[in-house]
Design an enzyme around this catalytic site. Structure first.
Site, PDB file in Angstrom:
ATOM      1  N   CYS A   1      46.194  22.866   1.586  1.00 46.57           N
ATOM      2  CA  CYS A   1      45.230  21.713   0.922  1.00 46.57           C
ATOM      3  C   CYS A   1      44.627  22.591  -0.575  1.00 46.57           C
ATOM      4  O   CYS A   1      44.701  24.028  -0.489  1.00 46.57           O
ATOM      5  CB  CYS A   1      44.495  21.985   2.244  1.00 46.57           C
ATOM      6  SG  CYS A   1      42.820  21.046   1.706  1.00 46.57           S
TER       7      CYS A   1
ATOM      8  N   TYR B   1      33.490  19.471   2.639  1.00 46.26           N
ATOM      9  CA  TYR B   1      33.208  17.894   3.614  1.00 46.26           C
ATOM     10  C   TYR B   1      32.845  18.226   4.873  1.00 46.26           C
ATOM     11  O   TYR B   1      32.290  18.238   6.078  1.00 46.26           O
ATOM     12  CB  TYR B   1      34.903  18.617   4.437  1.00 46.26           C
ATOM     13  CG  TYR B   1      35.764  18.177   3.811  1.00 46.26           C
ATOM     14  CD1 TYR B   1      36.598  16.582   3.840  1.00 46.26           C
ATOM     15  CD2 TYR B   1      37.068  18.301   2.490  1.00 46.26           C
ATOM     16  CE1 TYR B   1      37.283  15.866   3.416  1.00 46.26           C
ATOM     17  CE2 TYR B   1      37.658  17.475   2.345  1.00 46.26           C
ATOM     18  CZ  TYR B   1      38.356  16.503   2.099  1.00 46.26           C
ATOM     19  OH  TYR B   1      39.279  15.795   1.420  1.00 46.26           O
TER      20      TYR B   1
END
Length: 421
Positions: A164, A244
């Site tokens: 990621c 997030y």
């Protein structure tokens, strides 16, 4: 060295190609194969990829194909960046959960579960074909939700690792604030994919001085603004959460925002149309500035570093990756997939030791890991009850009425992708 990108027709791909071209001393790619079922996109992206290589004097060749088996044959590494259902499915993932007052997002919550259910079977089919073609090939997963997809691959016995760009983005941000080269900034990064915290920022390596307290003291306002979280929260936590975490720490606020503005999927779809038009310009031989707004910042640098290390090249010795827990975080099962700093080499990743994790973070990790267990079970075996259980377990859902309604909505919007529905 042969690298294959499955989902090579993505508008992200020129970012990756640019990294391969610039960093060819780190990763000497001889053949880059772009695989995609969409021949039109493949032609546009492949043409730009060849022009980027030519402009930067890269000697490797770029091959495009819609034949997956031919594309992965003899590949040393296969990079997965596919989106099952395309942007239309993403648009739905970001909207129908709002009907129940839940986050509409492509990688977490109900929308993230929908994406996992569509994606896991497709990825496992690709992985099996890669294994038949070359069992020693590394499979590098960028496909979201990375944690669940990577766990499916590892549980299936494939030679896989997840990646990621959140960590490298924060590393580059912190380096700029500190006025130091990015390579000198080592993150104490801990969590699950898209559920991570920076608990330390060290200069020089894993044993270096932790400058996180001074970084927050001097630059806390700028960091908080980037995360769209209040500065006072960062000061109270004493860590830097990934952006997030806003879906968890400010859930109701975010739901309110999402209900009053166009979806991110709609913005991205419009951007993709513009990018593909640009890619068709035969005079364009570099990634356009607009691509930076598409997302995936520093994606290419992270990919080059990881693949180089896996294939025995000169990649960085420590990298943030998604891999099996194997006791690294004792409060999670060994077969959970965690996102932490790891020593990476041809034998794969070995997580570095992680200091005791604050229960505030460990508890949420354990909750989401349980959800991921249930999500993977639903992806592999299907069934309404399994979908319901996964949604009920997710901390962004957690109420039986909402989970029941969301289950019906999820299946209704994705029936074409589910063999069991």
């Amino acid at each position: 060295m042969k690298l294959t990108v499955v989902g090579g027709g993505s508008t992200y791909t020129p970012e990756l190609v640019d990294g391969f071209a610039r960093l060819r001393d780190t990763l000497p790619v001889e053949e880059l194969v772009l695989v995609d079922p969409d021949a039109t996109r493949l032609e546009l992206v492949g043409g730009l990829a060849r022009r980027i290589f030519a402009r930067q004097g890269h000697p490797g060749r770029v091959v495009t194909t819609s034949d997956l088996d031919a594309g992965v044959e003899d590949a040393d590494a296969v990079l997965l960046q596919l989106r099952v259902g395309g942007q239309a499915a993403r648009e739905r993932d970001e909207t129908w959960p709002l009907e129940c007052g839940c986050i509409g997002q492509e990688t977490t919550g109900a929308g993230g579960l929908a994406k996992a259910l569509r994606t896991v079977p497709v990825v496992l089919d690709i992985a099996e074909r890669v294994r038949r073609a070359n069992p020693r090939a590394w499979i590098v997963d960028f496909t979201n939700p990375v944690g669940i997809v990577t766990r499916a691959l590892l549980q299936g016995g494939y030679r896989a690792i997840g990646l990621c760009n959140v960590a490298i983005g924060l590393q580059r941000k912190f380096a700029a604030l500190l006025g130091t080269p990015a390579g000198q900034v080592h993150l104490d990064h801990v969590g699950l994919n898209h559920l991570t915290w920076e608990t330390g920022v060290r200069l020089g390596g894993p044993e270096g001085e932790d400058v996180l307290p001074s970084l927050l003291a001097k630059h806390g306002d700028a960091i908080a603004a980037d995360l769209r979280l209040p500065r006072r929260l960062l000061d109270r936590l004493g860590v830097v959460p990934s952006y997030y975490l806003r879906y968890f720490y400010a859930h109701d606020e975010v739901v309110g925002e999402l209900r009053t503005k166009p979806s991110r999927a709609a913005e991205v779809a419009a951007m993709e149309r513009e990018l593909l038009e640009m890619y068709g310009d035969p005079s364009l031989d570099e990634k356009p500035a607009l691509l930076a707004k598409r997302g995936g910042a520093f994606y290419s640098e992270a990919a080059v570093d990881l693949v180089a290390a896996l294939l025995g090249g000169s990649g960085s010795p420590y990298q943030v990756v998604n891999t099996l827990n194997r006791g690294t975080l004792p409060f999670l099962p060994d077969d959970a997939v965690i996102e932490v700093q790891s020593a990476v080499g041809p034998g794969g990743p070995v997580p570095l030791p992680v200091p005791a994790v604050d229960p505030l973070f460990a508890g949420l990790m354990a909750n989401v890991t349980a959800y991921e267990d249930l999500a993977l079970d639903a992806a592999l075996r299907g069934g309404r009850d399994r979908v319901f259980r996964a949604l009920l377990a997710h901390p962004l859902v957690g109420q039986y009425d909402s989970a029941d309604t969301l289950t019906d909505l999820l299946i209704a919007h994705n029936r074409e992708h589910f063999a069991w529905a």
